[in-house]
Design an enzyme around this catalytic site. Structure first.
Site, PDB file in Angstrom:
ATOM      1  N   HIS A  78       0.835  -1.189   0.000  1.00 47.17           N
ATOM      2  CA  HIS A  78       0.000   0.000   0.000  1.00 47.17           C
ATOM      3  C   HIS A  78       0.874   1.245   0.000  1.00 47.17           C
ATOM      4  O   HIS A  78       2.090   1.171   0.163  1.00 47.17           O
ATOM      5  CB  HIS A  78      -0.951   0.018   1.206  1.00 47.17           C
ATOM      6  CG  HIS A  78      -0.270   0.106   2.528  1.00 47.17           C
ATOM      7  ND1 HIS A  78       0.063  -1.006   3.260  1.00 47.17           N
ATOM      8  CD2 HIS A  78       0.136   1.177   3.253  1.00 47.17           C
ATOM      9  CE1 HIS A  78       0.639  -0.623   4.384  1.00 47.17           C
ATOM     10  NE2 HIS A  78       0.715   0.697   4.407  1.00 47.17           N
ATOM     11  N   ALA A  79       0.227   2.379  -0.194  1.00 48.31           N
ATOM     12  CA  ALA A  79       0.840   3.702  -0.049  1.00 48.31           C
ATOM     13  C   ALA A  79      -0.132   4.518   0.794  1.00 48.31           C
ATOM     14  O   ALA A  79      -1.231   4.061   1.106  1.00 48.31           O
ATOM     15  CB  ALA A  79       1.050   4.351  -1.417  1.00 48.31           C
TER      16      ALA A  79
END
Length: 136
Positions: free
Chosen positions: A51-52
């Site tokens: 994820h970011a």
């Protein structure tokens, strides 16, 4: 836009007595720490992260064991970091897609700039590419 980078924390002590590393508010860590969490007992076959963040900044520290962190920026820049010294942390900016793979004995300590907010996460890789490629 900041790239991921390593931060070396003070390593105070000696082999005969052990060591301590200290982080004081906004010294070395480029943000105010609002959340601290840790992960442990992660099977070596599992890749976490994926994820970011829209806004959250983080510093990842291998408090024990080894953690391989791969970061990717929207411009395609990929970096791999091997964290295995408890006095070294990795700064992960909000725009970096990141994954972590752990040795079985790894304990990851995370310093975060914000409390948990599911809306801050970008969990879909294609959405990450679209969001950050649109940024100037």
């Amino acid at each position: 836009m900041t790239n991921p980078f390593l931060i070396e924390f003070p390593k105070l002590g000696a082999p005969g007595i052990g060591y301590i590393s200290v982080v004081e508010q906004q010294q070395l860590v480029p943000f105010e720490v609002k959340r601290v969490f840790w992960t442990y007992y992660t099977p070596e076959s599992i890749v976490r992260g994926r994820h970011a963040h829209h806004r959250t900044e983080q510093v990842l520290i291998a408090a024990a064991g080894r953690i391989i962190v791969t970061t990717e920026l929207a411009d395609g820049t990929i970096q791999t970091f091997r964290l295995e010294d408890p006095h070294v942390g990795l700064y992960v900016p909000p725009h970096a897609w990141h994954t972590m793979q752990y040795s079985h004995s790894a304990v990851q300590l995370v310093l975060a700039s914000a409390g948990y907010d599911e809306k801050d996460y970008i969990r879909d890789y294609e959405q990450f590419r679209q969001i950050w490629q649109a940024q100037p």
